[in-house]
Design an enzyme around this catalytic site. Sequence first.
Site, PDB file in Angstrom:
ATOM      1  N   HIS A 123       0.851  -1.189   0.000  1.00 56.00           N
ATOM      2  CA  HIS A 123       0.000   0.000   0.000  1.00 56.00           C
ATOM      3  C   HIS A 123       0.889   1.242   0.000  1.00 56.00           C
ATOM      4  CE1 HIS A 123      -2.565   3.224   1.584  1.00 56.00           C
ATOM      5  NE2 HIS A 123      -3.582   2.521   1.134  1.00 56.00           N
ATOM      6  N   ASP A 249       1.890   1.370 -20.333  1.00 56.97           N
ATOM      7  CA  ASP A 249       0.579   2.033 -20.325  1.00 56.97           C
ATOM      8  C   ASP A 249       0.646   3.282 -19.445  1.00 56.97           C
ATOM      9  OD1 ASP A 249      -2.097   2.511 -20.864  1.00 56.97           O
ATOM     10  OD2 ASP A 249      -2.843   1.131 -19.346  1.00 56.97           O
TER      11      ASP A 249
END
Length: 343
Positions: A123, A249
Amino acid sequence: MSLTLVCRYYRLKLLGRCLKKRSQDRRDIHTSSMEDLLKRELNTTKLRPIGGGGGCINHGEGYETDHGKFFVKMNGDKGARVMFEGEHASLEAIAATGTVTVPKPIKVLDDPRGRGAMLIMEHVDLGGLRSYADQLGEQMARLHLHNEEVAKKAAAGSSRVGQGGDAVPTYVSQFGFHTTTCCGAIPQDNSWSDDWVSFYATRKLKLQLDLVEKDYHDRETRDLWPQLERKLPKFFEGLEVTPSLLHGDLWGGNGAENDKGPVIFDPASFYGHHEFEMAIASMFGGFGGRFFSAYHKLLPKASGWEARHELYKLFHYLNHWNHFGSSYRGSSVSIMKSLVKDY
């Protein structure tokens, strides 16, 4: 209205569709079987949701556990494991270069209810990219130069290369990747190739055009493709293309920052021409001038860059057409016509 504004309009139009899917995915992740699996795999008794997000492809949720915070991405589609395994491998490959920060991937798990999969990762608290845009531009250039630096060190006889001497990177001489990655939800053919022009024509453009043909039977793109394919070598005359590890991307939504610096995520990596990366980076609002100035300071634009930039944008417009519908047809056809006419 400019092409960029048109594309941003259609992205906003799709937001309602994405929010509906996100709402369903959020309900799916908060089930007893899912939470039991996460507790077992993370070896924790505490599993407290701390908020998440997502888009049209995946939903994500952050959790606080006995061992810190983790982020879980989930997708209920049949090909989700392939997608997440590709993302896991991409994050590992980028992290191994020591050039730019990415979240650390932990593991890929199957959905215990028998549909879809999930990716557990570190995280990371993130905010919009503002203070570190130029640093990210420099770091992306160093990522793209890393494979070449490995080759130079090997040629110089260095027995151990890499940050801290802990890794021994190997020069990658071909275009492709060791596993399937997904640009959005579409699996990419990363089979190795010695020739970039052939790789880009068949593994990138033709793959997308075949999907367009399957779903839309578009006569204009069908007629334009053979004309463009014959001209592809002209865009690379006098240019030596060497393999660079790419994010794959890198649109503006896949870059952010925290108090330590820039962070990139959601990669669909492969080894390709470094200029390919800058196409999506300049679309849909892009990263801004500071990012590109810092990038091109280390990797200046080569002769013919502008035409190749349009050629690389074509892949992403076709990819958006295949994901989000015919609102991206006009941009795709316009680029194909222009490239055929001018070359």
